[in-house]
Scaffold this motif. Sequence first.
Motif, mmCIF file in Angstrom:
data_model
loop_
_atom_site.group_PDB
_atom_site.id
_atom_site.type_symbol
_atom_site.label_atom_id
_atom_site.label_comp_id
_atom_site.label_asym_id
_atom_site.label_seq_id
_atom_site.Cartn_x
_atom_site.Cartn_y
_atom_site.Cartn_z
ATOM 1 N N ARG A 148 50.323 -56.712 57.447
ATOM 2 C CA ARG A 148 50.390 -55.690 58.490
ATOM 3 C C ARG A 148 49.978 -56.259 59.843
ATOM 4 O O ARG A 148 50.503 -55.850 60.880
ATOM 5 N N GLN A 152 52.340 -55.978 63.080
ATOM 6 C CA GLN A 152 51.847 -55.281 64.264
ATOM 7 C C GLN A 152 51.654 -56.211 65.448
ATOM 8 O O GLN A 152 51.884 -55.810 66.596
ATOM 9 N N ALA A 312 44.834 -51.743 63.947
ATOM 10 C CA ALA A 312 46.136 -51.559 64.589
ATOM 11 C C ALA A 312 46.041 -51.803 66.091
ATOM 12 O O ALA A 312 46.934 -52.426 66.689
ATOM 13 N N GLN A 378 56.719 -49.226 59.298
ATOM 14 C CA GLN A 378 56.185 -47.870 59.196
ATOM 15 C C GLN A 378 56.734 -46.995 60.329
ATOM 16 O O GLN A 378 57.194 -47.476 61.369
ATOM 17 N N GLU A 381 55.107 -47.104 64.133
ATOM 18 C CA GLU A 381 55.406 -48.310 64.906
ATOM 19 C C GLU A 381 56.894 -48.394 65.254
ATOM 20 O O GLU A 381 57.261 -48.761 66.374
ATOM 21 N N ASP A 425 45.971 -46.961 60.590
ATOM 22 C CA ASP A 425 47.091 -47.446 59.792
ATOM 23 C C ASP A 425 46.758 -47.279 58.314
ATOM 24 O O ASP A 425 45.826 -47.916 57.808
ATOM 25 N N SER A 428 46.689 -50.644 56.220
ATOM 26 C CA SER A 428 45.872 -51.810 56.580
ATOM 27 C C SER A 428 44.960 -52.243 55.455
ATOM 28 O O SER A 428 44.677 -53.428 55.303
#
Length: 433
Positions: A148, A152, A312, A378, A381, A425, A428
Amino acid sequence: MVNANNLQMTGSIEGGPIMEPHDEGFSGSVSTKRNMFSIEAVSENWGKRNILRTVITSIKIAFLSDKISLLIPFGPLAILVAHLTSHHGWVFFFSLLGIIPLAERLGWATEQLAFYTGPTVGGLLNATFGNATELIISMYAMKHGMLRVVQQSLLGSILSNMLLVLGCAFFCGGIVHPKQQVFNKSNAVMSSGLLLMAVMGLLFPAVLHFTHTELHFGKSELALSRFSSCIMLIAYGGYIFFQLTSQKNSYTPINEETSPDDGSSNDEESPDISKYESVIWLSILTLAISVLSEYLVNTIENASVAMDIPIAFISVILLPIVGNAAEHASAIIFAIKDKLDISLGVAIGSSTQISMFAIPFCVVVGWIIGRPLDLNFQLFETTTLFMTVLVVAFMLQDGTSNYFKGLMLVFCYLIVAASFFVHIDPQSIQDKP
């Protein structure tokens, strides 16, 4: 008497003249060897001094010609704090500060090497090293299973380039040049099209996941991501080939194209270091960024807890600002010089590289090393990226810019940053296998 005279003459002929030249030759050879040794010693000492002088001059040009190099000591300080204490927050903060000047100097070394390679190889070098910092951080995060963070941080680089970097360039250029600045609209439209293609590649796996319409649950999404990544890499390769062959002057400022050459060469630049020095600095800076990136990635989770900041926000906002330090400064400088096409090439071009090359490349590398990285970023995002591309595409459609457009883009970035600051998130905690 005759024999004596003959013997004397013979002695004088055979002995004296033969011995005297022999003595002179011996002394001459010794002096010649001494001169040769002294010349070799002098040349060797001069060579060592010349090499040392070149090294010192190169270090001065690389690190003492820019004020941002004052942040370089934070890198060794981060390593020192990591080994002597357990304050992960400080290690993360110092690593973040230490990478900023290294990323900026890496872009500088790439530009220096591009002077010697020509436009074709220079374009490939910029495509390779332009986002090297983001790729290095992503590789270390993937190595530690933090998938992740990889997604990100790359997403944040796109958002940062399109909103913050381009917004600051538009704003600063509009302040210095009150009249509307113009740029090549066709290049901007082409880049916007590639960004929309990247959004499509990220959108379909997310839609497939959230609508629960996978043919093989848990496998179709990953297979679609890998297939789309291969297509995106091929498309980006075609884009690079098209730019280098059909659009060689695509980033020439439009003002220079329409105005005759007046013979002024004030804006012409020349390399500061040699070709071999550029290669050496590229290697050294890449190695230094790799070392600091490992400390940075290792402390992300603990720093998030220590500073009470969501992962995040760290991944999408803080890390990309570090990686985009070089692009940020370059875009603003070119906008102030009224070379807005180059600013667009820096900001939008970097976003295109990340979306069409870096993200698919990481998916393929994860496929090779056994990390199930996919294009499902996701819903939150993916929606953010889609809205960002739409906003920037509308800003670029008329081929003009002003300070108010830049201000709007910066405000959009502040809204995005605030959104990720309050966003938790749910994936995460599942980063590490």
